[in-house]
Design a protein around this motif. Sequence first.
Motif, PDB file in Angstrom:
ATOM      1  N   UNK A  79       5.714  11.017  -1.771  1.00  0.00           N
ATOM      2  CA  UNK A  79       5.617  12.483  -1.817  1.00  0.00           C
ATOM      3  C   UNK A  79       5.672  13.111  -0.433  1.00  0.00           C
ATOM      4  N   UNK A  80       6.048  12.350   0.576  1.00  0.00           N
ATOM      5  CA  UNK A  80       6.004  12.851   1.952  1.00  0.00           C
ATOM      6  C   UNK A  80       7.072  13.907   2.235  1.00  0.00           C
ATOM      7  N   UNK A  81       8.048  14.076   1.341  1.00  0.00           N
ATOM      8  CA  UNK A  81       9.082  15.092   1.545  1.00  0.00           C
ATOM      9  C   UNK A  81       8.876  16.292   0.629  1.00  0.00           C
ATOM     10  N   UNK A  82       7.652  16.419   0.082  1.00  0.00           N
ATOM     11  CA  UNK A  82       7.346  17.528  -0.814  1.00  0.00           C
ATOM     12  C   UNK A  82       6.135  18.306  -0.306  1.00  0.00           C
ATOM     13  N   UNK A  83       6.254  19.634  -0.285  1.00  0.00           N
ATOM     14  CA  UNK A  83       5.142  20.483   0.128  1.00  0.00           C
ATOM     15  C   UNK A  83       4.057  20.490  -0.956  1.00  0.00           C
ATOM     16  N   UNK A  84       2.923  21.111  -0.632  1.00  0.00           N
ATOM     17  CA  UNK A  84       1.805  21.137  -1.569  1.00  0.00           C
ATOM     18  C   UNK A  84       2.205  21.746  -2.908  1.00  0.00           C
ATOM     19  N   UNK A  85       2.890  22.885  -2.891  1.00  0.00           N
ATOM     20  CA  UNK A  85       3.262  23.531  -4.159  1.00  0.00           C
ATOM     21  C   UNK A  85       4.252  22.666  -4.941  1.00  0.00           C
TER      22      UNK A  85
ATOM     23  N   UNK B  80       0.834  -1.206   0.000  1.00  0.00           N
ATOM     24  CA  UNK B  80       0.000   0.000   0.000  1.00  0.00           C
ATOM     25  C   UNK B  80       0.869   1.256   0.000  1.00  0.00           C
ATOM     26  N   UNK B  81       0.581   2.145  -0.937  1.00  0.00           N
ATOM     27  CA  UNK B  81       1.315   3.409  -1.035  1.00  0.00           C
ATOM     28  C   UNK B  81       0.633   4.493  -0.228  1.00  0.00           C
ATOM     29  N   UNK B  82       1.421   5.305   0.449  1.00  0.00           N
ATOM     30  CA  UNK B  82       0.893   6.459   1.162  1.00  0.00           C
ATOM     31  C   UNK B  82       0.745   7.650   0.234  1.00  0.00           C
ATOM     32  N   UNK B  83      -0.112   8.593   0.596  1.00  0.00           N
ATOM     33  CA  UNK B  83      -0.358   9.742  -0.275  1.00  0.00           C
ATOM     34  C   UNK B  83      -0.265  11.081   0.457  1.00  0.00           C
ATOM     35  N   UNK B  84       0.337  11.103   1.643  1.00  0.00           N
ATOM     36  CA  UNK B  84       0.429  12.361   2.387  1.00  0.00           C
ATOM     37  C   UNK B  84       1.606  13.196   1.892  1.00  0.00           C
ATOM     38  N   UNK B  85       1.424  14.526   1.900  1.00  0.00           N
ATOM     39  CA  UNK B  85       2.515  15.421   1.524  1.00  0.00           C
ATOM     40  C   UNK B  85       3.151  16.035   2.774  1.00  0.00           C
ATOM     41  N   UNK B  86       4.256  16.721   2.568  1.00  0.00           N
ATOM     42  CA  UNK B  86       5.050  17.265   3.673  1.00  0.00           C
ATOM     43  C   UNK B  86       4.276  18.312   4.480  1.00  0.00           C
ATOM     44  N   UNK B  87       3.483  19.117   3.799  1.00  0.00           N
ATOM     45  CA  UNK B  87       2.737  20.176   4.484  1.00  0.00           C
ATOM     46  C   UNK B  87       1.714  19.589   5.449  1.00  0.00           C
ATOM     47  N   UNK B  88       0.979  18.577   4.984  1.00  0.00           N
ATOM     48  CA  UNK B  88      -0.003  17.899   5.846  1.00  0.00           C
ATOM     49  C   UNK B  88       0.689  17.254   7.039  1.00  0.00           C
TER      50      UNK B  88
END
Length: 246
Positions: free
Chosen positions: A165-171, A138-146
């Motif tokens: 994508x956990x080390x990337x902000x929304x932008x 299972x892949x996670x989908x949370x970003x750094x900002x969240x």
Amino acid sequence: MFNANEEVNKICEFVRDYYQKNNLTGAVVGISGGKDSAVVAALLVKALGPENVVGVALPCHSKDEDLNDAIMLSEYYGFKLIKLDLTSTYDSFVNEVENVTGSNDYDNANINLKPRLRMSSLYYVASMLSTNGKRFIVAGTSNKSELFVGYFTKGGDSTHDFEVISDFTVSEVIKIGEALKVPEKVLYKAPSDGLSGKTDEDNLGVTYQAIEDYIYGKELDSETQAKIKKLHDNNQHKFNMPAYRR
């Protein structure tokens, strides 16, 4: 300067290397109809091939638009999409609790129940697909900002096997999405949990741009800075599990 194409290549290299080292086959991704899950799906299709990516749409008192966008994404990138409607499961659970307790005044618990049911479903699908020598995770989908402000549910969207994508902000996620040609309708949709009827920024009380500025040490007004610090500090329990040691 942020180079989205370079990051896409590095992420794909990371995924392929991890899969090869651990003898893995494919990935299961919850497709919400929002940008984060769309970008994750697009990255995994590029890294593993569409035949090894399975999206799962998990409506639960959700907007029809979100399901339609999930279907559109699966057709656009060519990965299989499974629809599991959790509405009746959710209703049955909540009704049973009401029968036992005599109350249905559990708004926050009910909102958090939905991502927990969804994550259980994703793991069920991954296990179901892991047959005949195949191994799906299972892949996670949370970003750094969240993640920075703890905007996720313990035992829900915080539970997964790997992150891309956990080390990337929304932008930054949006820039990666642009490089991957994620459909604009999804990529620029106002971020929403799809649960409370509000946008993420409504729920948080601050903008994602302000959170990103805080993370990268840019100047903010004192009130906004205090809000973000409070969110970050008050949600540390989601990251650090206390355990007694002898």
